[in-house]
Each structure stands twice: as structure tokens, then as C-alpha cells.
Write a protein that holds these residues in place. Structure first.
Motif, short mmCIF file in Angstrom:
data_model
loop_
_atom_site.label_atom_id
_atom_site.label_comp_id
_atom_site.label_asym_id
_atom_site.label_seq_id
_atom_site.Cartn_x
_atom_site.Cartn_y
_atom_site.Cartn_z
N SER A 155 -26.94 50.94 6.80
CA SER A 155 -26.85 51.45 5.44
C SER A 155 -25.53 52.22 5.35
CB SER A 155 -28.03 52.38 5.16
OG SER A 155 -27.83 53.04 3.93
N PHE A 156 -24.65 51.76 4.47
CA PHE A 156 -23.33 52.39 4.37
C PHE A 156 -23.19 53.03 3.00
CE2 PHE A 156 -18.64 51.44 3.40
CZ PHE A 156 -18.24 52.70 3.83
N ILE A 157 -23.02 54.33 3.01
CA ILE A 157 -22.96 55.10 1.77
C ILE A 157 -21.57 55.73 1.69
CG2 ILE A 157 -23.91 57.14 0.60
CD1 ILE A 157 -26.56 56.28 2.32
N SER A 158 -20.84 55.44 0.61
CA SER A 158 -19.44 55.85 0.59
C SER A 158 -19.09 56.64 -0.65
CB SER A 158 -18.54 54.61 0.65
OG SER A 158 -17.18 55.00 0.59
N GLN A 159 -18.39 57.74 -0.44
CA GLN A 159 -17.91 58.51 -1.58
C GLN A 159 -16.60 57.93 -2.12
OE1 GLN A 159 -18.15 62.75 -0.92
NE2 GLN A 159 -17.34 63.24 -2.94
N SER A 160 -16.03 56.96 -1.40
CA SER A 160 -14.82 56.30 -1.90
C SER A 160 -15.12 54.83 -2.12
CB SER A 160 -13.68 56.46 -0.88
OG SER A 160 -12.70 55.46 -1.09
N GLY A 161 -14.96 54.38 -3.35
CA GLY A 161 -15.18 52.97 -3.65
C GLY A 161 -14.14 52.10 -2.97
N ALA A 162 -12.89 52.56 -2.97
CA ALA A 162 -11.81 51.78 -2.39
C ALA A 162 -12.05 51.54 -0.90
CB ALA A 162 -10.48 52.50 -2.59
N LEU A 163 -12.49 52.59 -0.23
CA LEU A 163 -12.76 52.47 1.20
C LEU A 163 -13.90 51.48 1.44
CD1 LEU A 163 -11.72 53.83 3.80
CD2 LEU A 163 -13.73 55.27 3.70
N ALA A 164 -14.91 51.53 0.58
CA ALA A 164 -16.03 50.61 0.74
C ALA A 164 -15.55 49.16 0.60
CB ALA A 164 -17.11 50.92 -0.30
N VAL A 165 -14.70 48.92 -0.40
CA VAL A 165 -14.18 47.56 -0.61
C VAL A 165 -13.43 47.08 0.64
CG1 VAL A 165 -12.48 46.22 -1.91
CG2 VAL A 165 -14.03 47.76 -3.12
N ALA A 166 -12.58 47.94 1.16
CA ALA A 166 -11.80 47.55 2.34
C ALA A 166 -12.70 47.30 3.54
CB ALA A 166 -10.76 48.63 2.64
N LEU A 167 -13.70 48.16 3.71
CA LEU A 167 -14.58 48.01 4.87
C LEU A 167 -15.47 46.76 4.75
CD1 LEU A 167 -15.66 51.56 6.05
CD2 LEU A 167 -13.76 50.13 6.80
N ILE A 168 -15.86 46.43 3.52
CA ILE A 168 -16.65 45.20 3.33
C ILE A 168 -15.82 43.99 3.77
CG2 ILE A 168 -17.70 43.68 1.60
CD1 ILE A 168 -18.39 46.29 0.01
N ASP A 169 -14.55 44.02 3.37
CA ASP A 169 -13.65 42.92 3.73
C ASP A 169 -13.47 42.86 5.26
OD1 ASP A 169 -11.89 40.80 3.11
OD2 ASP A 169 -10.16 42.13 3.25
N MET A 170 -13.32 44.02 5.86
CA MET A 170 -13.15 44.08 7.30
C MET A 170 -14.43 43.64 8.02
SD MET A 170 -11.91 47.39 9.44
CE MET A 170 -10.25 47.49 8.82
N ALA A 171 -15.55 44.06 7.47
CA ALA A 171 -16.84 43.77 8.09
C ALA A 171 -17.07 42.26 8.18
CB ALA A 171 -17.97 44.43 7.30
N LYS A 172 -16.62 41.56 7.14
CA LYS A 172 -16.77 40.11 7.13
C LYS A 172 -16.09 39.53 8.37
CE LYS A 172 -16.48 39.14 2.76
NZ LYS A 172 -15.68 38.82 1.55
N LYS A 173 -14.86 39.96 8.58
CA LYS A 173 -14.08 39.48 9.72
C LYS A 173 -14.75 39.83 11.04
CE LYS A 173 -9.60 40.54 11.61
NZ LYS A 173 -8.59 41.58 11.45
N GLU A 174 -15.31 41.02 11.12
CA GLU A 174 -15.87 41.50 12.38
C GLU A 174 -17.35 41.17 12.53
OE1 GLU A 174 -14.06 42.90 14.72
OE2 GLU A 174 -12.21 42.96 13.54
N ASN A 175 -17.90 40.44 11.54
CA ASN A 175 -19.31 40.05 11.57
C ASN A 175 -20.26 41.26 11.61
OD1 ASN A 175 -20.95 37.72 11.46
ND2 ASN A 175 -21.63 38.13 13.56
N ILE A 176 -19.90 42.26 10.83
CA ILE A 176 -20.76 43.44 10.75
C ILE A 176 -21.68 43.28 9.55
CG2 ILE A 176 -20.75 45.95 10.39
CD1 ILE A 176 -18.19 45.97 12.06
N LYS A 177 -22.95 43.66 9.75
CA LYS A 177 -23.98 43.32 8.77
C LYS A 177 -24.66 44.57 8.20
CE LYS A 177 -24.84 40.30 12.25
NZ LYS A 177 -25.76 39.64 13.18
N PHE A 178 -25.09 44.48 6.95
CA PHE A 178 -25.57 45.67 6.25
C PHE A 178 -26.96 45.50 5.65
CE2 PHE A 178 -20.96 45.72 6.14
CZ PHE A 178 -20.66 47.02 6.48
N SER A 179 -27.73 46.58 5.63
CA SER A 179 -28.96 46.61 4.84
C SER A 179 -28.64 47.01 3.41
CB SER A 179 -29.99 47.57 5.46
OG SER A 179 -29.39 48.83 5.69
#
Lengths: 689, 689
Positions: A155-179
Motif C-alpha cells: 500500500s503506497f500512500i503519497s503526499q506528492s502526486g508527481a512522486l507517485a507517478v514517477a514511482l508507478i512508472d519505475m515500479a513497472k520496470k522493476e516488477n513491483i506490485k501494489f495493493s
């Protein structure tokens, strides 16, 4: 606050849906319609009859069916009215729109109105000025970030929308998965605490990761995080390490306490794992989400390159996790199949020509060692190394064990396929040793916190005592003073069983009579709320040996400080100097600090923090683990100091901190402690009101 | 040692060439023949007439032409004979073969023989037990690692072949380029020092990176590295932080000094940048190799996401590099084209909707600020962000500026193309802020070292003084003592202008006469080489107030230590306690340590290191930058201590360290220093011989 329907809505209305390229209203509409969300979606925008070949409503009231969640994307100035109008039927809102407190007074007013509406109508509001949220398992992307991350347990809770967008993009590459991924924006109502509770109850969530820039309600946060952390690990990346405090701080211990250190102390109390930086945050979430259970202390390294083994062992330096020792039986078992030149110490060096059989047999032996909690498998791709076959063996092994298995396959193209396999198989591969060991070490902290502690309930407020203190404070305030006199502070300290040095007032100053109740030598001090730092301002004269000197000293003081009261104190035997203070933190309320006093406060550049309420054993642990810990041991050239006595002093001060939040600052500097049986005694106590 | 021909040979003989799959001899042969090396290659192996359709010689002597370099791949047992046989004609050898000191006594013998042959015949030998070397610009891969890295400016010297192989593979992926890669193996002759000199002279090399597990000749290393570092940055990753010292250490300061801390102190003295871990090593080499000049202190961050700006600013916490301040004129220039909500403080926040124009205009304004040395460009890929266009603007800007430009483009697929462009254009992109700031900060250290210092030549050895000290030592040794008496230590200290407290011997003990030359109160001490830690063993009784107490104390001592000499000393006014010591390091020779004494040695868990020879100003700098620095300032409640006096004491002890290396350990514990004009005085001095 029940957020189950909020994050699992059967129907969503998009207020401000749009077909226009580049509009947030388009991005969100597309995300909800096209990624597979199974609930009902209603589009609302008075400008359109149809968007993407679906009916578009003029307004919410046109929709006759129930709306579980409304997403607001209209301009900020219309938001308050829109929500007010619909507050009867719709209870859950995401406000994506910007234009609130981040733009100043006008926006702050809007937020205040929204907060009142929410309170009155029992609404749940996420935002404003946020990205929205994503629940991959529901195929629901109620945000304007594109795509749908894989279903997982973070569960990823972010006070920065921009950071969340970047991390989602990165997560795809790194195969990181979210609830779930939730952007909290300005958090006028749903804040980190509510989301902590939601994520704690969410059965798909195994670990909670938060990026925070501030904390809304310190007390609520501590309570919630403490409760949640007992069951699920909470990792927080808190920005603003360099943030300067804006308050003017008049007391020594107050000035010593940094905002960021207080945040760290709060996190520690609450069992929160504080990520040091973004990379560490990411690595830790990934590691925890792939691990089957809390991590124990002992680790084994196996490697096909001695140097990499040493570098990885180096990373254990100053960490809490440790390399496991291998006993002779195990070493002999390893020697059976390893070449003579191999090392059967930990790190186990399988040598550069190791093939999959050496890895497999070694892992098999380790799997049977109950004292080992984690295994770090290192590989460097030598020409003869069957990289993928070794990866296969590690993956096979991982499926049979509940020990943590991490890999460090060092290289580029030669190890790429193996790393891809690891990602698919839920094995965390780290590209460098330090990252692996750091993440493991932090995760291990959590298993320590998780253990059932001696339960403790905070001592109830002693209202009678509180009342007496308040009376002293009120009297001083009536005299327009901002600090208490020594006499008053001593009186309060005695209510809390803390010994304070005796004193005598010298008033009126010019008629010092010779019958002092204190023997020479004495110290002469200014006792004024205007001169808090006596030594800086020459408001303190030490070691006055006789009446003659005393008279002279008083005269000097009178010249320098014509209207200030004076006191004398005995020159007591100098003990080890400690400082103890209370600072009122704007977010977290009273924070206690303590440390070595005198010049060593400066040398150490470090003090210790305690967040009340506290139990005696928590204080004892803090003292023993602090840089003062050595005081409580019989060591070379030193008898031990009284841990219990000092703990009780701190406990009593924690009672004061909790009972009288009206105290703006408290400074005991110094407290003398002794290892010769003499009772600890406070030599100076300042209380700011 | 001239290694120019060694690393730029016109002809190479491969002794042990092979056509057989899986053989090192095949890998090396292929690498030399097939990657484009322009020199002559001779293959040697008595088993073959031809390998890869080329003539194969039976032995070296069959080759009539000159051989600049011979690569030896034959079994270890034949290596010595082979080299001996050819030592007249061939002067440069790489020994790839394993089977030397790493396998024990037999291999050690081989190495010793090789060393003698090399010395006698003036050979250059790289290895044994190494990978070989690669010079990309010559298309020469004289190693068994596959492929040819790109031509660049990093000289990478590795004590681990496996690590080199993995890093070469990783470098390919990261587009990192090399001037040379050299594996040093067991370094029987060519060691890190010779290679430092070679790389320093190599015009293609801009930065030298070394992975070392040990250092061969400490003194040579310090001298070489110090010289080289003045011109080219040297980055070393030294493995073995956890290495335990094997010597028994009898003195307090000696036990405090860790091996790894000594390595750090040596690196600092020599201007070497110590990489903390493998990732940092890699990042730092890459950053330096792409930078146009030494890096200054001030940095600017520009970002399209506020949170990322704050996280990056956080990374500057506790660093030496700093964020530059922007003055009002600059802020106004930025305000002209940035939206109202943008932040024109540093970090400059261009906001989430920033396009390439905002980046370009901001960079243009920064380019004109002479006070800015580096720019960190951050990007998070928002939906409307033209990632590649922004990358293009940054690349264009980089070509026009000599400021350092690094990027942090956070994300996965969305930023991949931009990052690839950066790699091609020589811009270092970091995936996380901390890595960028850490690497920049370390590189900045080097520009400080590089500055011309006050040149200093070590004071020549005072042979007369040395002789006197040696005589005292010899006398004690003749008495089979391992430590000097207090009397002797005091005598030596006085030769070095250091005041030591007075004392009186009490011998024979049972006839203490009452006419002491020292007033009460006194301290009574054992003065024996057998009892070095007096307080541990109750060999010290303090604060004896009169003859009666003294007699009693002597009696007690006699019972506990029947045969040991006793001395008494006055109880001098207690000053601030310091400890000073000399430790003989097996690699680097005498190392001085100092720190706060008393209980605070334990509290601080840290001491300071000085590597002689030293100048007075180096010592002053060390003291001021140490945790003792506060002593030399007039601060709150404290008059300053005498920096010059203390520096001179340390300088004199450095003379002793250099002049009398026969001293195995030295411990001054405590030295009392005062801030009331009183002269600093040593209360106890131990000298181990």
C-alpha cells in the motif's frame, strides 16, 4: 472513519469528465472506463451530452442511482458549492482540483468550508490537490496517472502526486506490485492516520509505504501508527530533513532538539521504519512485500567471488543484523563437496568456477540451520558461470524455505535474464551489496518492535498536583513574567520527587545580613525571566568564599542588573552533569530530551529523545542504549551510576510534561548525578510559561 | 619502473595458448587475436603446431623477433622455470596462472623465487593469479574477460578479477568507458603504487579507480598516492571494513585505533577519495570521468516536482557541498517566465506542467551565475511532460557550460529514452537523489585537496636525541622489561619539550621517609611493565591526604603487588583530559591517535588519526576539525584552550614517532590541558618497547 466503500465503490461519478486532450478530466475518465473497473461509472459535465459514446449528465442530481464515490475535477472556485449541494446523497469525494491552501488565503478559506461541510454531513474527502487513487485488484484507476500497476501487497500512500507517478512508472520496470496507491494531497480530512487504519485493515496489504511532507495530527498519528505497526510494517519516507524551525527557542535543551530528530524519535516510538532516502524506501517496500515473515537477525552470504563476499560482509558493519557463525559440523558438510580452496566460513566462497551444483548443495545445507534467517546469494558472471542455471536453483530453493533469500547478481547483460527470473519469482535482487544489507537491517528492526512488549498504561493525570502547578504559573503570569523563579521551579520539582539544590534569596540586595543558612563557598545567581542564559550574560558568580567576596559580588551584580532578584546556592560537589528538558513540538506536543551536560553537550552534538507517555522500563532502555549507557556499567576506573534513580527522575518529568502542557519550555541544566551514593540533584531549573 | 611498453606492447607472446573450449588459454588467445589489436601476436604451446590457423611455437626461444610482453597461462609449477629461462630476452610478464600464495606455503615459495628473478633481471611482472589487462584504445584485451569496453578516461585497477569481470559487464550496460582495466592479482611485484604512477602518466586517464583488499607497501603507497592525487583524482574501494586486527594490543590508545580507520586516515592524508561501497565507487568514477573540471561547493536544483526537490535538498544534509543562495535579481529574472506558484528559491520548482522552455530559460539564467558550480536537473514524468524535449535542452545546455550538470529523471519506461540520450552525451543521470549528491560531495573533497597547500618538508631526524632515547630503551630491554619506567618516559618526554608531572619513587617501600618532596594530597601508583592498566588492577590510589593514609596505601599495594616499584605524584588540578598515542601499524608504520580522555573516550567512541610526518598547520587543522574543535573557541561558559600549545605537543610526539620507530606503543593518558593559563601537563606516559 470507515473507508471500505470509498476504496471499493460500486459506482463512481466523474464530475468534470472531459473528452478533451490534455485535460485531467479526460485522463481520469479514460482510466476508469478502459482499464476494467467492474462498477458503474457516471460522467458529469454540463457542457456535453456524450463523452466517449457514453451519456454525460448535466449534474449529479440527474443521476438517480446511488453514487458511492464522486471524483471532483472542476475548477476550485466551484468545488465547495458542488459538494455542499450533494452532501446528502454522496458521502465519498475525491477532490482532484488544485487551487486550495497551496495558493494562499483564498484557498485556505475553501478548505475550511469544506472541512465544516464534511464534518456536518459525515463525508469522507480525499484531497484536494491530489492525484486520486488506484486499486489494482479492482482494476480501478481513479487517478490521472496512466496505466494499472500489477496486483501485489504494497500500500503506497503519497503526499506528492508527481512522486507517485514517477514511482508507478519505475515500479513497472522493476516488477513491483501494489495493493493500492493513494495520493493524499492537502489532506483536509482523510490524512495519513486514516489511511494507515484503512491499509491496516486491508487484507491485500502486507506492508504500508508512505511519502510524507508533514504530519497532520501528531497525537493521532502516534497512536495509530503504534497500533498498526504491531501487525504490519509501516515504512515512511519523510521529506524535510533540512527544514529549519521557525520558533524562537529560549532554552538550551529546546534549541538542541531538531525537528527532524523529533520525527525520528516519534517514528521509533511508533514502530515506524524510517526510510533514509527514496532508494532505500523503494528497496525496503519491495523486500518486505516479497518476504514471508518477519526477519530475524542472522544471515549467511554465499558467493562465487571472494571480493564480493568481503564487500557484502563490510556492509554488515554497524548494523543490527549479523553474519551467522558456522559450526564445525556444517563446515565439514560443506567441505565434502567444495574444493579445498573454497572458504567454508561465512561468507561461504564457492570459488569462481562454481556451477549450479555448488550453489544448490550449499543452500540445501543452510536450509537445515534453524539459526539462519536470511541468505544472500552473490554471483559474478565468470566466463564459465552458468548464470541462469544457478538462478533456477536459487528460485527452486526459495520455494522450499521460509528463510529470506535475496540475490546480488552483479553485472549487465550477462545477468539480465537471471534477474528477470528473480523478479518473476518474488526474489529481491539488489544490484549492490549495501542496498541489500541496509534494507534487511531495517526490516529486522520491525521484528524487534513487533514483539509483545511489557504492556504499559500511562499513569493517569494527577489533577490535584496539576492544579498546584497551574496556580504557580498563573501567579507568575499575573506578574507578567515569562519564566518561573527558581523558588517556584524548585517547589514544582519537589511535587515531582526531584531534589533541587537549596538556595537563599538576597532581598533587598543592599542589606545582606551575615547569617546565611548556607555555608561558604557559595554561588551567586540572577534569578530572572529576562536573563535565561546566566553564564553568557555574567549573571552567575561561582565559588564565593566569604562574606567579603559575597558583598563585592552582589555589588557587581547590582551594577549590571539593577532590578533583578538574586539568589545564592551552595557549591555542591560536582557530579556528572546531565541536562534534561521538555520542548513543545508544534506537531507532536511535549518531547523530552536528555543528554550529557557541560561542555560535552557540544562535543557530542547529540541528545536523546523521549516521547511521553513513558513507562519506567522504556526510559531505562533509552538510557542504556544512549551514549550515557556506559554510566550504568561497572567499567574500568568507574563505579556505576544509579540507573533506577535517573530513570525515575525522567519518569517524573514525563508526568510533568503530560500533566502540564501549559509549560512552554523546561530546562534542568545541570542535574548532578553521582556514583558514590549521593542523591542526584538539580542545580538549575528553568520553566518557561 | 617504466610500464609504458608493458601496457602498450608491439608484440605479445601467449604462453599456454589453447584452442580448447573452456580453457583460459583459449579465451585470452581469442581476445588478443579477434578484437583488433594491431601488434604482433605469437602463440606458444608445445602441444600444438597450429591454433586458430596460426603457427604455434613450441617455446619462446623459437620466436626470433622481439617479444614486448609475455602472457603466462601454464600451470603454476612450471611458471618459475619458464620465466627464468626467458628473463634475458623478455622483460614484461603477466602471470595469469593461479597456484601461488593463495594456496599456501608451496605457492609462497614460488612467489619468492619469482620476486628474486624479477629483481635480478629487472623484469616487470603483473600477477600471478590475475585476469590480465585491457586497453580499449589499443583494442588490446590481454585478459580472459570477454569483450572490449568502450574507450574512455577511467583507469580501473582491481585486486579481484571476478569483480572486474562483473563491472565490465555492468559498464557496458551503463555506457561507462575506460582508458584501461588492470587486474593485479597477488601483486608480487607490480602493485597498486606502480600502477598509480603508470595511470598518473597515462594521458588518456582522467580518474583512477582501485578496488583493493590490502595495500602492499604502506609508505610507498602514501607517497605515490599523495603525489598522484594532486593532479588526478584517485578513488579507492577498500574491502575489509570488518577485518579484525590480529595483534595483541596492550595500550589504551592502540586498542582504540581500528585498522579500517587507519586506512581512512591514510587515504585522507594522501588525498584519495574513499568510496564507501561498490555503488558509490561506480557512481563516483562515472561522475568524475564525465566532468570537465574539479567541482566547487555550490549547487542548484531545478525540478518539476516539489517533493523531489525537497528530497534532493535533504540529501545535502551533513554534506560539504551546499545549495547556492539565489539573490533577488535572479529570483526576479525567474519570476518573469515562471508561473506565480513556482518556487524561485533553491530548489527551483518549475511545477508539474513545466515544458522544455521553463527548463531552458532557467538553465540559461543559472549559466550566468559564477557562484554556481553544479546543477541538478530533476524530472518526474507527468502526463503532459515532454520528457525527451527537456532532455534535449539539458544536453544542449551542457555543451555550452563548464558547470557540472547531472540529472535525476525518475521513472521507468517514460524516462528510459531520455536517460539513454544522457549516457550518450556524457551527462550522468542518477536514478535517486542521494546517489547524485553523495558522489558530488566526494568529488568536491578532491578539489579541496588539490589546492596547493602550504608546502612543508618533514623535520629532519634529530639523531642525537634519537640516540639518547635508544640508550634508554636498550637499558630497559637489558633488564628484560617490555615497558619503560615512568622516570624514563618522563626523561624522554622532556627531550621533546613536553611537561610531565613530578613524581617521587618509594623504594624500598617499607621505609617511606616522611620528608617527601611533594605536598599532600598525592596519588600512589604502581610503575611496572606488568601492570599497564593501573585503574583496572587497583594499581592506583588517588587523593591520599597525609602520611598515615600513605603508609596504609603503600601497605595495600605491597600486598597486592609484592615486587613492583611504586611512585607518588601530586594531585594536580584536574584539567580537560586528553589522550594521545602512537600505534605501529603493520602496513603504514607509526600512526598517531588523540581524543578526549576520561570517560568521554568511551562516550564518543571516536578518536582522531594523524599520519606522521606532519606540519604544525596540519595538526592545527586536524584539532580544529575534530570533536575537540570547540575547545579552541570562546563559547558559552568556556574560555578557549590553547590550540598552539596542544598542536606543538602533538608535533613533538610526531617527531618521536618518526625518530624512534623502535617504540612499539606510546600512550599519554591523560594529558591535562587548561584554559586558565596553566601549562598542559602529562599525568601518565607509557612507552612500550
Amino acid at each position: 472513519m470507515n473507508l471500505k466503500k470509498f476504496f471499493n465503490p460500486q459506482s463512481i461519478a466523474v464530475i468534470g469528465a472531459s473528452p478533451k486532450e490534455g485535460k485531467v478530466g479526460k485522463a481520469i475518465t479514460k482510466n476508469i472506463l478502459e482499464l476494467g473497473y467492474a462498477g458503474k461509472t457516471y460522467l458529469v459535465n454540463p457542457k456535453y451530452n456524450e463523452i466517449f459514446e457514453r451519456k454525460c449528465y448535466k449534474n449529479l442530481s440527474e443521476i438517480k442511482n446511488a453514487v458511492d464515490l464522486a471524483i471532483i475535477i472542476i475548477p476550485a472556485k466551484f468545488v465547495v458549492a458542488e459538494i455542499k449541494k450533494n452532501a446528502e446523497r454522496v458521502k465519498n469525494f475525491i477532490i482532484i482540483s488544485a487551487g486550495f491552501s497551496e495558493i494562499g488565503a483564498e484557498g485556505q478559506k475553501r478548505e475550511k468550508e469544506l472541512f465544516e461541510i464534511a464534518k456536518k454531513n459525515k463525508l469522507n474527502i480525499l484531497g484536494p490537490n491530489c492525484l486520486g487513487f488506484i486499486i489494482p485488484s479492482l482494476k480501478l484507476n481513479a487517478s490521472f496517472a496512466s496505466g494499472l500497476p500489477k496486483v501485489g501487497h504494497i500500500s503506497f500512500i503519497s503526499q506528492s502526486g508527481a512522486l507517485a507517478v514517477a514511482l508507478i512508472d519505475m515500479a513497472k520496470k522493476e516488477n513491483i506490485k501494489f495493493s493500492n496507491i493513494i495520493s493524499i494531497g492537502n489532506k483536509i480530512q482523510i490524512s495519513e492516520s486514516e489511511l494507515l487504519e484503512f491499509a491496516a485493515q486491508d487484507k491485500d496489504t502486507q506492508v504500508i509505504g508512505m511519502y510524507l511532507e508533514n504530519i497532520k495530527n501528531g497525537k493521532q498519528f502516534i497512536e495509530t501508527a503504534q497500533k498498526v505497526s504491531k501487525n504490519k510494517p509501516v515504512v515512511i519516507l519523510k521529506a524535510g530533513k533540512n527544514a529549519k524551525t521557525k520558533e524562537a527557542i529560549s532554552l538550551h535543551t529546546g534549541a538542541l532538539a531538531g525537528n527532524d530528530e523529533i520525527v525520528s524519535a516519534v517514528f521509533k516510538k511508533a514502530g515506524v521504519l524510517r526510510a533514509d532516502n527514496l532508494e532505500n524506501f523503494f528497496g525496503l517496500l519491495n523486500l518486505i512485500s516479497e518476504s514471508k515473515k518477519a526477519l530475524g537477525q542472522k544471515s549467511i552470504i554465499i558467493t562465487n567471488a571472494g571480493g564480493m563476499g568481503v564487500l557484502t560482509a563490510d556492509a554488515f558493519n554497524k548494523k543490527n543484523i549479523q553474519l551467522a557463525d558456522l559450526d564445525e559440523t556444517i563446515k565439514n558438510n560443506l567441505r565434502v563437496f567444495l574444493p579445498k580452496e573454497a572458504s567454508v566460513e561465512n561468507p561461504i566462497d564457492l570459488l569462481g568456477d562454481a556451477r549450479q551444483d555448488r550453489y544448490a548443495k550449499t543452500l540445501d545445507i543452510i536450509s537445515k540451520l534453524p539459526q539462519v534467517d536470511s541468505i544472500i546469494c552473490i554471483l559474478t558472471p565468470q566466463d564459465q558461470t552458468p548464470v541462469e542455471k544457478i538462478a533456477d536453483e536459487i528460485i527452486k530453493f526459495k520455494e522450499t524455505t521460509d528463510k529470506m533469500v535475496v540475490t546480488i547478481f552483479l553485472g549487465g547483460a550477462k545477468v539480465a535474464k537471471a534477474i528477470a527470473k528473480f523478479k518473476e519469482s518474488g526474489i529481491c535482487n539488489f544490484n549492490f551489496p549495501d542496498k541489500a544489507v541496509t534494507a534487511m537491517d531495517e526490516y529486522y528492526q520491525w521484528s524487534k518492535f513487533k514483539k509483545p512488549e511489557t504492556s504499559f498504561s500511562a499513569q493517569p493525570v494527577n489533577f490535584e498536583r496539576r492544579q498546584k502547578v497551574i496556580e504557580i504559573i498563573q501567579k507568575a503570569k499575573a506578574q507578567k513574567r515569562s519564566a518561573l523563579y527558581f523558588k517556584e521551579a524548585k517547589e514544582i520539582m519537589e511535587m515531582y520527587q526531584i531534589a533541587v539544590i537549596k538556595y537563599e534569596e538576597i532581598l533587598p540586595k543592599n542589606t545582606i545580613d551575615l547569617e546565611l543558612g548556607i555555608d561558604f563557598p557559595v554561588a551567586l545567581k540572577i534569578d530572572s525571566d529576562k536573563i535565561l542564559h546566566k553564564t553568557d550574560k555574567q549573571g552567575l558568580i561561582l565559588d564565593i568564599k566569604n562574606h567579603e567576596q559575597l558583598k563585592e559580588s552582589v555589588k557587581k551584580m547590582e551594577t549590571n542588573f539593577p532590578k533583578e532578584p538574586l539568589i545564592i546556592q551552595p557549591m555542591t560537589q560536582k557530579g556528572t552533569e546531565l541536562i534534561i528538558g521538555i520542548k513543545q513540538d508544534a506537531t507532536f506536543g511535549p518531547v523530552m530530551v536528555y543528554g550529557l551536560g557541560g561542555i560535552y553537550t557540544k562535543v557530542l552534538h547529540q541528545i536523546n529523545y523521549l516521547i511521553p507517555p513513558l513507562s519506567l522500563s522504556q526510559i531505562e532502555n533509552s538510557l542504556q542504549q544512549s551514549q550515557l549507557g556506559f554510566l550504568f556499567q561497572n567499567t574500568r576506573g568507574q563505579k556505576k551510576y544509579n540507573l533506577k534513580e535517573l530513570s525515575e527522575i525522567l519518569l517524573n518529568i514525563s508526568y510533568l510534561a503530560v500533566e502540564v502542557p501549559e509549560i512552554k519550555g523546561f530546562d534542568m541544566n545541570p542535574l548532578f548525578t553521582y556514583n558514590n551514593g549521593k542523591e542526584a540533584i538539580a542545580v538549575d531549573v528553568k520553566i518557561i510559561i
